[in-house]
Design a protein around this motif. Structure first.
Motif, short mmCIF file in Angstrom:
data_model
loop_
_atom_site.label_atom_id
_atom_site.label_comp_id
_atom_site.label_asym_id
_atom_site.label_seq_id
_atom_site.Cartn_x
_atom_site.Cartn_y
_atom_site.Cartn_z
N ILE A 47 33.42 9.31 22.07
CA ILE A 47 32.29 10.23 21.91
C ILE A 47 31.45 10.25 23.18
O ILE A 47 31.06 11.32 23.68
CB ILE A 47 31.42 9.82 20.71
N TRP A 48 31.20 9.06 23.73
CA TRP A 48 30.40 8.97 24.96
C TRP A 48 31.14 9.62 26.12
O TRP A 48 30.57 10.39 26.90
CB TRP A 48 30.10 7.51 25.28
N GLU A 49 32.46 9.37 26.24
CA GLU A 49 33.25 9.88 27.35
C GLU A 49 33.39 11.41 27.27
O GLU A 49 33.40 12.09 28.30
CB GLU A 49 34.63 9.22 27.33
N VAL A 73 26.40 14.33 19.94
CA VAL A 73 25.83 14.69 18.63
C VAL A 73 26.61 14.00 17.50
O VAL A 73 26.08 13.79 16.40
CB VAL A 73 25.83 16.22 18.44
N LEU A 74 27.85 13.61 17.79
CA LEU A 74 28.66 12.93 16.78
C LEU A 74 28.11 11.54 16.44
O LEU A 74 28.43 11.01 15.36
CB LEU A 74 30.11 12.81 17.26
N TYR A 75 27.31 10.95 17.33
CA TYR A 75 26.72 9.64 17.03
C TYR A 75 25.94 9.69 15.72
O TYR A 75 25.90 8.73 14.95
CB TYR A 75 25.79 9.18 18.16
N ASP A 76 25.29 10.83 15.46
CA ASP A 76 24.47 10.95 14.26
C ASP A 76 25.31 10.99 12.99
O ASP A 76 24.77 10.81 11.89
CB ASP A 76 23.61 12.22 14.33
N SER A 115 38.32 6.26 9.58
CA SER A 115 37.80 7.62 9.42
C SER A 115 37.09 8.07 10.69
O SER A 115 37.20 9.22 11.11
CB SER A 115 36.83 7.68 8.23
N VAL A 116 36.36 7.16 11.31
CA VAL A 116 35.67 7.47 12.56
C VAL A 116 36.68 7.64 13.69
O VAL A 116 36.59 8.57 14.50
CB VAL A 116 34.65 6.36 12.92
N PHE A 117 37.67 6.74 13.72
CA PHE A 117 38.70 6.81 14.76
C PHE A 117 39.51 8.10 14.64
O PHE A 117 40.08 8.58 15.63
CB PHE A 117 39.64 5.60 14.65
#
Length: 419
Positions: free
Chosen positions: A28-30, A35-38, A283-285
């Motif tokens: 997400i950072w790369e 916005v996906l952090y939320d 699920s996040v991965f």
């Protein structure tokens, strides 16, 4: 870079669930899509919103109640009735008792731990090599991921979004084939090493052993029968099995104390939470897999090599044998299913049930192969035998598993006949 972070954290022995979250957060950072952090917490909880996942702690609780309630030794005595008189009878008893246990516990590691304590000393006392006794017990543990109820089948069914009950049905014939192949291995080794001749129980002893085991046998019949006849879902069957295990251990055998329930609930919760957290992390991965189009790219690579479904499954088997050596089977199922299942179904028209049976059995082999081999080390610790001695006696069983994997890959009907 995300792939490097993923591999580096795996090599550093970071728990797989944490590896999945770290890789997803890094991606997400790369990618700059911060916005996906939320949505991370929401995504993790969303991955657990599946009724079928309740079966995991319930089947674990059934195993705890069964062990505490004294059912293991009664199932072993019941197995003695059917195979105890053959040459090498105790080895066959070990195998048959493992089949009974596989239809109750659903976890290979738990089964290996329980059966190693019960069977290895008894076999050693009758003159069997301790390494062979431990190897037979460890191999019997491989029945748990295939014979329903299987923890790996539950997780695979949730990830593949297919009915878990039908997935259980797909495992019955492969499980019986695997058990039969192990019996042939025991027979062949017995001819070479002249195993001790067993003794048949008297009619009165056999009737007593079967009568004592009958309440315990209600558990696998309630699980498989409830699913097969459409009376209950796998989750409901797991709840019923837990209740039967409690009532039988407490009221019939008198060995299960209600005061011990709190401790069993704690162990069940601790063990189940590790698996559940891995599923949530997966699920996040999944974002990484979706956004990078990993299945599509891998499908293009593999289809360029072969268009034959059987050859595809052989390639998958070879790759997963390596994966299973370094990653726990349940973790590997969570990682592999979202990537390879779309390829199997979309590019090769392979049934998700056949594919699930093949990869679950394949990854279960990793329990008995170094360097991870947690099942191998459990058997070693419980039997006070070196891993090397167990491996020396284990290789014929591993060859039998490999042969069954080839058959399951070539003949889809072996997995699909009962569905």
């Amino acid at each position: 870079m995300t792939a490097i972070v993923f591999l580096a954290t795996l090599i550093l022995s970071v728990p797989v669930a944490i590896v999945l979250v770290i890789a997803a957060v890094w991606y997400i950072w790369e990618s700059g899509n911060t916005v996906l952090y939320d949505s991370i917490a929401l995504k993790m909880f969303g991955g657990l919103e599946n009724y079928g996942l309740l079966a995991i702690p319930l089947f674990m609780l059934t195993g705890e109640l069964m062990n505490e309630g004294g059912m293991t030794k009664r199932l072993i005595n019941a197995a003695r009735v059917f195979v105890g008189g053959f040459r090498g009878g105790l080895a066959y008893i070990n195998l048959l008792a493992n089949m009974f246990m596989a239809a109750i516990i659903g976890s290979a590691t738990a089964q290996i731990a329980v059966m190693s304590r019960a069977m290895v000393p008894a076999m050693e006392e009758e003159g069997y090599d301790k390494g062979f006794a431990a190897a037979t017990t460890a191999a019997g543990g491989l029945l748990a991921p295939v014979i329903p109820p299987s923890m790996m089948f539950v997780i695979y069914g949730v990830l593949a979004q297919i009915p878990i009950g039908e997935m259980f049905m797909a495992g019955i014939i492969p499980g019986l084939l695997l058990a039969s192949s192990f019996a042939l291995v025991i027979t062949a080794i017995g001819w070479v090493h002249q195993f001790p001749k067993g003794s048949w129980l008297t009619r009165r002893e056999a009737a007593s052993a079967l009568r004592d085991a009958l309440p315990a046998l209600l558990i696998p019949f309630s699980i498989i029968g409830g699913i097969l006849f459409g009376i209950a879902t796998p989750t409901e069957s797991a709840a019923i099995a837990s209740l039967i295990a409690f009532l039988v251990g407490w009221l019939f055998y008198g060995e299960l104390k209600p005061s011990h329930l709190g401790e069993m609930f704690k162990r069940t919760a601790a063990n189940a939470s590790m698996i559940i957290f891995m599923i949530a992390a997966a699920s996040v991965f999944g974002w990484v897999i979706i956004y990078e189009e990993v299945p599509q790219k891998l499908a293009g690579l593999i289809t360029a090599v072969t268009s034959d479904p059987f050859l595809f499954l052989l390639i998958v088997n070879a790759a997963l044998l390596v994966v299973g050596m370094v990653i726990d089977g349940i973790a590997a199922i969570i990682l592999i299913t979202p990537i390879l299942l779309p390829i199997a179904m979309g590019s090769y028209d392979i049934s998700p049930y056949q594919f699930g049976v093949v990869i679950c059995l394949n990854l279960a082999l990793g329990l008995l192969t170094p360097p991870v081999g947690i099942g191998l080390y459990i058997a070693s610790a419980m039997s006070n035998t070196t891993p090397g001695a167990i491996l020396k006696a284990l290789w014929p069983f591993l060859l039998a598993v490999a042969l069954i994997l080839v058959l399951l890959s070539y003949f889809p009907v072996l997995s699909l006949l009962l569905i």
